[in-house]
Design a protein around this motif. Sequence first.
Motif, PDB file in Angstrom:
ATOM      1  N   CYS A  74       0.831  -1.214   0.000  1.00  0.00           N
ATOM      2  CA  CYS A  74       0.000   0.000   0.000  1.00  0.00           C
ATOM      3  C   CYS A  74       0.860   1.256   0.000  1.00  0.00           C
ATOM      4  CB  CYS A  74      -0.975  -0.001   1.168  1.00  0.00           C
ATOM      5  SG  CYS A  74      -0.192  -0.202   2.763  1.00  0.00           S
ATOM      6  N   SER A  75       1.914   1.257   0.824  1.00  0.00           N
ATOM      7  CA  SER A  75       2.740   2.467   0.883  1.00  0.00           C
ATOM      8  C   SER A  75       3.543   2.635  -0.402  1.00  0.00           C
ATOM      9  CB  SER A  75       3.649   2.456   2.110  1.00  0.00           C
ATOM     10  OG  SER A  75       4.550   1.404   2.024  1.00  0.00           O
ATOM     11  N   CYS A 114      -4.567   1.688  -2.378  1.00  0.00           N
ATOM     12  CA  CYS A 114      -4.071   0.961  -1.195  1.00  0.00           C
ATOM     13  C   CYS A 114      -4.960  -0.241  -0.893  1.00  0.00           C
ATOM     14  CB  CYS A 114      -3.960   1.891   0.003  1.00  0.00           C
ATOM     15  SG  CYS A 114      -5.448   2.847   0.330  1.00  0.00           S
ATOM     16  N   GLU A 115      -6.278  -0.045  -0.920  1.00  0.00           N
ATOM     17  CA  GLU A 115      -7.171  -1.162  -0.581  1.00  0.00           C
ATOM     18  C   GLU A 115      -7.218  -2.196  -1.703  1.00  0.00           C
ATOM     19  OE1 GLU A 115     -11.195   0.130   0.194  1.00  0.00           O
ATOM     20  OE2 GLU A 115     -11.100   1.663  -1.342  1.00  0.00           O
ATOM     21  N   GLU A 116      -7.062  -1.725  -2.932  1.00  0.00           N
ATOM     22  CA  GLU A 116      -7.103  -2.650  -4.066  1.00  0.00           C
ATOM     23  C   GLU A 116      -5.887  -3.576  -4.057  1.00  0.00           C
ATOM     24  OE1 GLU A 116      -8.345  -0.710  -7.661  1.00  0.00           O
ATOM     25  OE2 GLU A 116      -7.427  -2.261  -8.874  1.00  0.00           O
ATOM     26  N   VAL A 120      -4.312  -8.964   1.790  1.00  0.00           N
ATOM     27  CA  VAL A 120      -5.081  -9.608   2.867  1.00  0.00           C
ATOM     28  C   VAL A 120      -6.312  -8.795   3.264  1.00  0.00           C
ATOM     29  CG1 VAL A 120      -3.132 -10.902   3.834  1.00  0.00           C
ATOM     30  CG2 VAL A 120      -3.532  -8.569   4.583  1.00  0.00           C
ATOM     31  N   ASN A 121      -6.668  -7.793   2.462  1.00  0.00           N
ATOM     32  CA  ASN A 121      -7.825  -6.935   2.763  1.00  0.00           C
ATOM     33  C   ASN A 121      -7.745  -6.333   4.161  1.00  0.00           C
ATOM     34  OD1 ASN A 121      -8.904  -7.361   0.242  1.00  0.00           O
ATOM     35  ND2 ASN A 121     -10.173  -9.075   0.896  1.00  0.00           N
ATOM     36  N   ALA A 122      -6.600  -5.705   4.429  1.00  0.00           N
ATOM     37  CA  ALA A 122      -6.407  -5.127   5.760  1.00  0.00           C
ATOM     38  C   ALA A 122      -6.791  -3.661   5.806  1.00  0.00           C
ATOM     39  CB  ALA A 122      -4.947  -5.280   6.183  1.00  0.00           C
ATOM     40  N   ILE A 123      -6.668  -2.978   4.680  1.00  0.00           N
ATOM     41  CA  ILE A 123      -6.960  -1.536   4.665  1.00  0.00           C
ATOM     42  C   ILE A 123      -8.189  -1.286   3.798  1.00  0.00           C
ATOM     43  CG2 ILE A 123      -5.199  -1.247   2.821  1.00  0.00           C
ATOM     44  CD1 ILE A 123      -5.651   1.580   5.109  1.00  0.00           C
ATOM     45  N   VAL A 124      -9.019  -0.365   4.236  1.00  0.00           N
ATOM     46  CA  VAL A 124     -10.244  -0.083   3.487  1.00  0.00           C
ATOM     47  C   VAL A 124     -10.587   1.400   3.602  1.00  0.00           C
ATOM     48  CG1 VAL A 124     -11.809  -0.650   5.397  1.00  0.00           C
ATOM     49  CG2 VAL A 124     -12.607  -0.919   3.074  1.00  0.00           C
ATOM     50  N   LEU A 125     -11.172   1.938   2.533  1.00  0.00           N
ATOM     51  CA  LEU A 125     -11.730   3.290   2.592  1.00  0.00           C
ATOM     52  C   LEU A 125     -13.221   3.100   2.828  1.00  0.00           C
ATOM     53  CD1 LEU A 125      -9.878   4.906  -0.453  1.00  0.00           C
ATOM     54  CD2 LEU A 125      -9.390   5.254   1.929  1.00  0.00           C
TER      55      LEU A 125
END
Length: 213
Positions: A74-75, A114-116, A120-125
């Motif tokens: 993501c970063s 970032c979410e895409e 592991v689907n850890a970050i979401v908007l």
Amino acid sequence: MRIKYDTKKKLAEQIFLLEILKGLWLTLRRLFSRSVTIQYPKERKELFPGFRGKHALIRDPETNQAKCVACMRCSSVCPARCISIRYSVDEKTRARKVDSYEINALRCIFCGYCEEVCPVNAIVLTEDYEYSDYTRQPFHFDMERLLKNWDEFLEKNNLEPDKYLNPFLRPRGLPLGELPAGKRIDVPEEWTYEGQVIWKDGKAVSAKEAASN
Ligand code: SF4
Ligand code: SF4
């Protein structure tokens, strides 16, 4: 370059003030058409799925911690460079442990990369857009705040942690086998590769249909 103004108006326009009448006619018509504005905050618009709002780190219901595995995708992908992660590596297992995770939401452009990209689907908007404040500091989300954002989002919308789906959690346009294991989750068909609509021989068909022909 000089701008020229047309001062020679037709006589009829000058006498009958046609422009004013046109304006009044437009106002009159709008009085009887359906309003497109709503009385916020008494009324709220229904958001479309995948609306990109407040960031959250999804809490793993089993460990009660963030699902993040510090892969740094993501970063790396963030075009605004607003995600900072620090991690340590366990000497025995070589597993990564997130020491700090921060997002500067003021720099975010809400692209959703970032979410895409998260395997592991850890970050979401989340679909939460009500988080204004008077200072900048509350928009520097640390890990604790991001997990709290998730808890608050679930509570506010009366959602079960494992029932929430966001279209970004499984990107469209990729067959299931090409997605990381963490993204192979059940989603409505129109979000999947098979349900994706493509353009073929001058008409829109589903990718599934196109592949079977
Ligand atoms: S939505 Fe885009 S800009 Fe915002 S944190 Fe994610 S990758 Fe960065
Ligand atoms: S992509 Fe997901 S797992 Fe990887 S560092 Fe970002 S939030 Fe953590």
